[in-house]
Design a protein around this motif. Structure first.
Motif, PDB file in Angstrom:
ATOM      1  N   ARG A  27      16.198  15.633  52.762  1.00 39.88           N
ATOM      2  CA  ARG A  27      17.507  15.757  53.410  1.00 39.88           C
ATOM      3  C   ARG A  27      17.907  17.223  53.528  1.00 39.88           C
ATOM      4  O   ARG A  27      18.407  17.664  54.567  1.00 39.88           O
ATOM      5  CB  ARG A  27      18.560  14.994  52.607  1.00 39.88           C
ATOM      6  N   THR A  84      26.548  11.276  57.238  1.00 36.10           N
ATOM      7  CA  THR A  84      25.324  10.779  56.606  1.00 36.10           C
ATOM      8  C   THR A  84      25.121  11.459  55.255  1.00 36.10           C
ATOM      9  O   THR A  84      25.644  12.540  54.992  1.00 36.10           O
ATOM     10  CB  THR A  84      24.098  11.036  57.497  1.00 36.10           C
ATOM     11  N   ARG A 141      29.191   6.566  56.261  1.00 36.48           N
ATOM     12  CA  ARG A 141      28.757   6.587  57.649  1.00 36.48           C
ATOM     13  C   ARG A 141      28.964   5.208  58.267  1.00 36.48           C
ATOM     14  O   ARG A 141      28.709   4.183  57.630  1.00 36.48           O
ATOM     15  CB  ARG A 141      27.271   6.967  57.728  1.00 36.48           C
ATOM     16  N   PRO A 189      24.067   4.386  61.879  1.00 36.49           N
ATOM     17  CA  PRO A 189      23.731   4.994  60.592  1.00 36.49           C
ATOM     18  C   PRO A 189      23.054   6.357  60.674  1.00 36.49           C
ATOM     19  O   PRO A 189      23.072   7.102  59.703  1.00 36.49           O
ATOM     20  CB  PRO A 189      22.795   3.959  59.963  1.00 36.49           C
ATOM     21  N   LEU A 190      22.468   6.704  61.815  1.00 30.20           N
ATOM     22  CA  LEU A 190      21.727   7.955  61.923  1.00 30.20           C
ATOM     23  C   LEU A 190      22.545   9.010  62.656  1.00 30.20           C
ATOM     24  O   LEU A 190      23.421   8.697  63.467  1.00 30.20           O
ATOM     25  CB  LEU A 190      20.404   7.724  62.659  1.00 30.20           C
ATOM     26  N   ASP A 191      22.223  10.274  62.390  1.00 31.13           N
ATOM     27  CA  ASP A 191      22.905  11.365  63.086  1.00 31.13           C
ATOM     28  C   ASP A 191      22.651  11.316  64.585  1.00 31.13           C
ATOM     29  O   ASP A 191      23.483  11.752  65.384  1.00 31.13           O
ATOM     30  CB  ASP A 191      22.437  12.717  62.527  1.00 31.13           C
TER      31      ASP A 191
END
Length: 673
Positions: free
Chosen positions: A354, A563, A620, A625-627
């Protein structure tokens, strides 16, 4: 028959067996097999006396044999009432002959009633029963595993007269078999589980089945917080198991705490009278733990947790259960610890990944931010050259040449950053150091070409001071609820074009010692970030309240959330939460407007300077859920939400600034220090 029936029982007046009980032989040896000669012989008085003497002698021998037989024996009448019990029965099961004679033995557990009836039916149908395994109760409530051998015996006329039953206690053997089989099965299965949670779920299910308990849990020790937590719990009621997994309590408390401190198993027969039981566990799980057995999970002389079985279905927990559960704990402790270490390593690896992705985003952001000013500088230099090409002397030519050279270096570096990003291989520290050095050289070149260099430096200094303040700015006692209320009114026109519901909860709080403009920048920065990350029809709540350690300023939104990987950068790095490609096309307070990330960086600077704390809680949106996932920016256009409340429940962020009261900081606070 009437005479025989009146003599049913084992002991006669002479202390021997009755005639009826001497017939431990099959039906074929009586009745139809008797010859006329034998009948005549038995009819004579002399033969009758001899037969009585023989029977009495045989009965004494049978009685002596049964008295010294080490296995429990009872002889019953046709209605299964007791006629005789040997001493071994009394010793193992606890009842005496005077207690039970003429009565049925109350030793069949409820769960065995159907099988017991089937066994009796088989006995009287086949006249013999061999190797029948079942379970029986003792007088004190213990449950024994037994193997039953039995036979029906007959009277002198070949009619069934009763039953003789031998019960062999095989509890120890069954326990050893159960432990061996359980350990073998668990040991073979553990290697299949890569994740700790699935391994622990399997272990608790096995314990629940082996002990015949309503529930089983694994409590592990969070050594950093000195608390027990429950990563796995299996209960007959799955809801209880889910609630138990949310339980945490201090390692000094509860039955588990006692086991953890002493390293020894503990049986609690009644939780309501136990000095160790922690009632908060019942309250948290909405469940009544009545009895329990806890054993330590030990790894290399260190207790890492506790294995627990609760609410045994039959009887009380006993030493046999302790032996079984301890054996399981000894087998699973090492795999559990290895799985915990593996899980921690995986979490660390994910954190590194990350951070690596976040570092990539930071460099990408810097590359983008560098692109526009470099393009402006390049175009400006081109215009200057065209306009003053004929009027420059050689000194200016040298300056222009140096400016072009350094500008080219910056442009080349910008392209190199893009290349390295594509290759996913770079050293951020080296790039940033090179960027700063090149920028410094560029600024010197620009200042040399500007007649009033001091004026230019003053402009730059004022810009920095405006954004980040000065360390020697005077502090004042600021009443947060009043200042926040006034500054929000100043900010409202800026986001009037957005359909955002702004709610305020501004309580009266103690003053804080801080420059006024610092608070205004904090309010503006957090409100702006909240609105820009919340879709239209969303909600932003601004609060000021008193807490134990001082006033708290809080901004809560129902936006897309952040996130996990980006959460680690909040308040710690130069970070922009939005997509850098959209910056030029958006204006402040627009949804997903993004920015240069200076707001949160500035708050970090202020926090260090004025000694307040920053906290963030974010979830989030589960639908994106994802950027890389995009929110449409309007709840009405979201295919996942039918009404605003659906959006409110799916994600959001809360930012908190925790101040200390002015009275606590006035004597010791020195922002320039």
């Amino acid at each position: 028959m009437a005479d025989n029936a009146s003599r049913k029982g084992l002991a006669d007046d002479r202390g021997g067996y009755s005639k009826e009980t001497t017939g431990f032989q099959g039906k074929g040896q009586h009745g139809a097999g008797v010859t006329d000669g034998q009948q005549a012989l038995e009819a004579s008085p002399e033969c009758a006396v001899q037969q009585d003497q023989a029977r009495a002698h045989a009965e004494r021998r049978y009685r002596a044999f049964l008295e010294f037989l080490p296995e429990p024996v009872f002889i019953g009448n046709l209605d299964s009432t007791v006629s005789y019990l040997n001493p071994a029965f009394e010793g193992i099961f606890g009842w005496t002959l005077p207690e039970l004679k003429g009565r049925r033995i109350p030793f069949v557990p409820d769960r065995e009633l159907q099988r017991a009836r089937a066994g009796v039916k088989q006995l009287f149908s086949e006249k013999i029963l061999h190797g029948y395994e079942t379970r029986r109760l003792t007088k004190d409530g213990r449950i024994l595993d037994v193997k039953v051998d039995g036979a029906v015996f007959f009277d002198d006329h070949g009619q069934p007269a009763g039953q003789v039953i031998i019960l062999r206690d095989i509890t120890a053997r069954k326990r050893a078999e159960k432990i061996t089989q359980a350990l073998f099965r668990i040991t073979r299965a553990l290697h299949r589980f890569r994740e700790l949670d699935s391994m622990l779920a399997y272990i608790t299910r096995q314990v629940q089945e082996l002990i015949k308990a309503d529930g089983a849990t694994v409590l592990l020790v969070d050594e950093a917080r000195q608390e027990f937590y429950v990563p796995a719990a299996s209960y007959m009621d799955t809801t209880t198991g889910t609630r138990m997994r949310e339980v945490r309590f201090d390692v000094e408390k509860g039955v588990a705490g006692h086991v953890y401190r002493t390293g020894k198993p503990l049986i609690v027969h009644d939780t309501t009278t136990s000095p160790y039981f922690y009632e908060q566990v019942n309250m948290a799980a909405h469940y009544q733990h009545k009895n329990m057995l806890d054993v330590p999970l030990r790894h290399q002389e260190r207790v890492i947790g506790v294995l627990c079985a609760v609410n045994k279905h039959e009887g009380d927990f006993d030493e046999a259960d302790v032996e079984l559960l301890s054996a399981v704990a000894n087998v699973v402790a090492l795999p559990i610890e290895n799985a915990r270490i593996n899980q921690a390593l995986q979490i660390s690896f994910e954190n590194v990944r990350r951070l690596d992705r976040a570092k990539e985003q930071v460099i990408n952001h810097l590359s983008h931010e560098l692109k526009t000013p470099l393009s402006v500088l390049s175009a400006s230099l081109g215009l200057l050259e065209k306009r003053f090409a004929s009027g420059w002397d050689k000194a200016v030519d040298r300056i222009m040449e140096r400016m072009h050279r350094n500008l080219k270096r910056l442009l080349d570096m910008q392209y190199e950053i893009s290349d390295m990003l594509r290759e996913r291989h770079y050293r951020a520290h080296g790039i940033l150091s090179f960027l700063l050095a090149a920028s410094r050289d560029m600024l010197v070149s620009v200042f040399e070409a500007v007649p009033d260099i001091n004026h230019s430096l003053e402009i730059i200094q004022r810009t920095i001071d405006r954004e980040f303040g000065r360390a020697d700015d005077p502090c004042a006692e600021v009443v947060l609820n009043r200042l926040v209320n006034m500054h929000l009114e100043t900010l409202r026109p800026g986001f009037a074009h957005r359909r955002i519901r702004l709610k305020t909860h501004l309580q009266s709080v103690a003053p804080v010692l801080i420059p006024l403009d610092v608070v205004e920048k904090i309010v503006e920065g957090l409100v702006k970030n909240a609105i820009e990350n919340t879709p239209d029809q969303g909600r932003v709540t601004v609060s000021v309240r008193n807490e134990e350690n001082g006033p708290v300023f809080e901004v809560q939104d129902t936006g897309v959330g952040i996130t996990e990987e980006k959460q680690q950068l909040i308040f710690n790095h130069y970070f922009a939460p939005g997509d850098t490609t959209d910056y030029a096309s958006r204006r402040p307070y627009d949804f997903n407007a993004g920015g240069k990330g200076v707001d949160l960086l500035r708050i970090t600077v202020f926090a260090e300077r004025y000694r307040f704390d920053t906290k963030m809680y974010s979830m989030r949106c589960r639908h994106i859920p994802l950027d890389s996932d995009q929110c449409p920016g309007d709840i009405q256009r979201c295919r996942f939400c039918r009404k605003p409340s659906d959006c409110y429940a799916s994600g959001g962020t809360t930012m908190q600034i925790r101040f200390r009261p002015a009275a606590q900081t006035k004597d010791t606070f020195n922002p320039g220090r």
